[in-house]
Design a protein around this motif. Structure first.
Motif, mmCIF file in Angstrom:
data_model
loop_
_atom_site.group_PDB
_atom_site.id
_atom_site.type_symbol
_atom_site.label_atom_id
_atom_site.label_comp_id
_atom_site.label_asym_id
_atom_site.label_seq_id
_atom_site.Cartn_x
_atom_site.Cartn_y
_atom_site.Cartn_z
ATOM 1 N N ARG A 18 79.453 28.495 49.454
ATOM 2 C CA ARG A 18 79.704 28.840 47.900
ATOM 3 C C ARG A 18 79.032 27.954 46.922
ATOM 4 O O ARG A 18 78.541 26.784 47.373
ATOM 5 C CB ARG A 18 80.965 28.883 47.671
ATOM 6 C CG ARG A 18 81.997 29.726 48.570
ATOM 7 C CD ARG A 18 83.241 29.501 48.394
ATOM 8 N NE ARG A 18 83.751 29.456 46.727
ATOM 9 C CZ ARG A 18 84.065 30.638 46.360
ATOM 10 N NH1 ARG A 18 84.717 31.784 46.808
ATOM 11 N NH2 ARG A 18 84.740 30.600 44.844
ATOM 12 N N THR A 19 78.599 28.671 45.704
ATOM 13 C CA THR A 19 78.044 27.733 44.850
ATOM 14 C C THR A 19 78.899 27.055 43.869
ATOM 15 O O THR A 19 78.804 26.272 43.051
ATOM 16 C CB THR A 19 76.889 28.401 43.925
ATOM 17 O OG1 THR A 19 77.685 29.771 43.261
ATOM 18 C CG2 THR A 19 75.793 28.827 44.852
ATOM 19 N N THR A 20 80.151 27.363 44.050
ATOM 20 C CA THR A 20 81.451 26.644 43.254
ATOM 21 C C THR A 20 82.292 26.207 44.225
ATOM 22 O O THR A 20 82.492 26.780 45.259
ATOM 23 C CB THR A 20 82.170 27.913 42.351
ATOM 24 O OG1 THR A 20 82.697 29.006 43.204
ATOM 25 C CG2 THR A 20 81.223 28.573 41.358
ATOM 26 N N GLU A 21 83.136 25.260 43.625
ATOM 27 C CA GLU A 21 84.207 24.699 44.316
ATOM 28 C C GLU A 21 85.375 25.683 44.804
ATOM 29 O O GLU A 21 85.389 26.712 44.134
ATOM 30 C CB GLU A 21 84.797 23.481 43.784
ATOM 31 C CG GLU A 21 85.657 23.848 42.779
ATOM 32 C CD GLU A 21 86.457 22.699 42.046
ATOM 33 O OE1 GLU A 21 87.029 21.900 42.710
ATOM 34 O OE2 GLU A 21 86.597 22.869 40.825
ATOM 35 N N VAL A 41 76.640 22.392 43.789
ATOM 36 C CA VAL A 41 78.048 23.129 43.647
ATOM 37 C C VAL A 41 78.650 22.823 42.259
ATOM 38 O O VAL A 41 78.509 21.678 41.570
ATOM 39 C CB VAL A 41 78.973 22.307 44.470
ATOM 40 C CG1 VAL A 41 80.309 22.907 44.427
ATOM 41 C CG2 VAL A 41 78.278 22.369 46.028
ATOM 42 N N ARG A 42 78.927 23.874 41.742
ATOM 43 C CA ARG A 42 79.651 23.946 40.322
ATOM 44 C C ARG A 42 80.999 23.780 40.350
ATOM 45 O O ARG A 42 81.688 24.387 41.167
ATOM 46 C CB ARG A 42 79.225 25.071 39.412
ATOM 47 C CG ARG A 42 79.953 25.180 38.095
ATOM 48 C CD ARG A 42 79.638 26.413 37.478
ATOM 49 N NE ARG A 42 80.205 27.534 38.197
ATOM 50 C CZ ARG A 42 79.741 28.833 37.610
ATOM 51 N NH1 ARG A 42 79.249 29.066 36.549
ATOM 52 N NH2 ARG A 42 80.487 29.707 38.526
ATOM 53 N N ALA A 43 81.872 23.002 39.664
ATOM 54 C CA ALA A 43 83.239 22.678 39.813
ATOM 55 C C ALA A 43 83.756 22.122 38.750
ATOM 56 O O ALA A 43 83.045 21.996 37.486
ATOM 57 C CB ALA A 43 83.465 21.623 40.758
ATOM 58 N N TRP A 44 84.912 22.213 38.483
ATOM 59 C CA TRP A 44 85.658 21.999 37.301
ATOM 60 C C TRP A 44 86.646 20.625 37.358
ATOM 61 O O TRP A 44 87.337 20.536 38.388
ATOM 62 C CB TRP A 44 86.512 23.193 36.654
ATOM 63 C CG TRP A 44 85.515 24.198 36.343
ATOM 64 C CD1 TRP A 44 85.357 24.590 34.998
ATOM 65 C CD2 TRP A 44 85.062 25.298 37.054
ATOM 66 N NE1 TRP A 44 84.467 25.754 35.119
ATOM 67 C CE2 TRP A 44 84.215 26.024 36.343
ATOM 68 C CE3 TRP A 44 84.969 25.625 38.573
ATOM 69 C CZ2 TRP A 44 83.406 27.149 37.029
ATOM 70 C CZ3 TRP A 44 84.270 26.441 38.919
ATOM 71 C CH2 TRP A 44 83.546 27.196 38.298
ATOM 72 N N PRO A 119 82.466 23.040 33.405
ATOM 73 C CA PRO A 119 82.218 22.645 34.732
ATOM 74 C C PRO A 119 81.045 21.443 34.696
ATOM 75 O O PRO A 119 80.247 21.060 33.766
ATOM 76 C CB PRO A 119 81.414 23.795 35.283
ATOM 77 C CG PRO A 119 80.728 24.566 34.053
ATOM 78 C CD PRO A 119 81.522 24.293 32.958
#
Length: 125
Positions: A18-21, A41-44, A119
């Motif tokens: 994935r490219t997001t958490e 990785v993009r995350a919040w 993010p």
């Protein structure tokens, strides 16, 4: 979800797809990964901790970068046990550069009492 990537000296290494958490990732046991070198990785920052892990296959200098943080955080490099803190960065620029021996390492992104819906982006090389 995973995909296969080829790394120097290692064939068929399984990497985080994935490219997001993927939440929850609040403990070393729930860590997202393994992240491949160069994978962003993009995350919040919307909870206390986000954990990730990666593998170093040969002794080398690595750089970990967290970009776009809009709230105060701690970026921490942890040993393979997921507990021992090897290095902490608590102010921008959130970058860790250091030599590492072969092994598994964890990254912990710790919010410091403030959350955001904007993010951040995490990558190592």
């Amino acid at each position: 979800p995973v995909y296969r990537a080829l790394l120097p000296g290692v064939f068929g290494v399984v990497c985080y797809q994935r490219t997001t958490e993927t939440a929850p990732n609040n403990t070393p046991a729930e860590a997202n990964g393994p992240l491949c070198a160069g994978q962003s990785v993009r995350a919040w920052p919307d909870d206390n901790y986000d954990y990730y892990f990666f593998q170093v296959t040969e002794s080398r200098q690595i750089e970990i970068e967290l970009r776009n943080a809009v709230v105060p955080i701690h970026l921490q490099l942890l040993a393979g046990n997921g507990v021992d803190v090897l290095q902490t960065v608590s102010a921008a620029p959130y970058t860790i550069t250091r030599p590492l021996s072969p092994g598994v390492y964890y990254l912990r992104v710790a919010t410091r009492g403030a959350y955001s819906t904007s993010p951040y982006f995490l990558e190592w090389n």
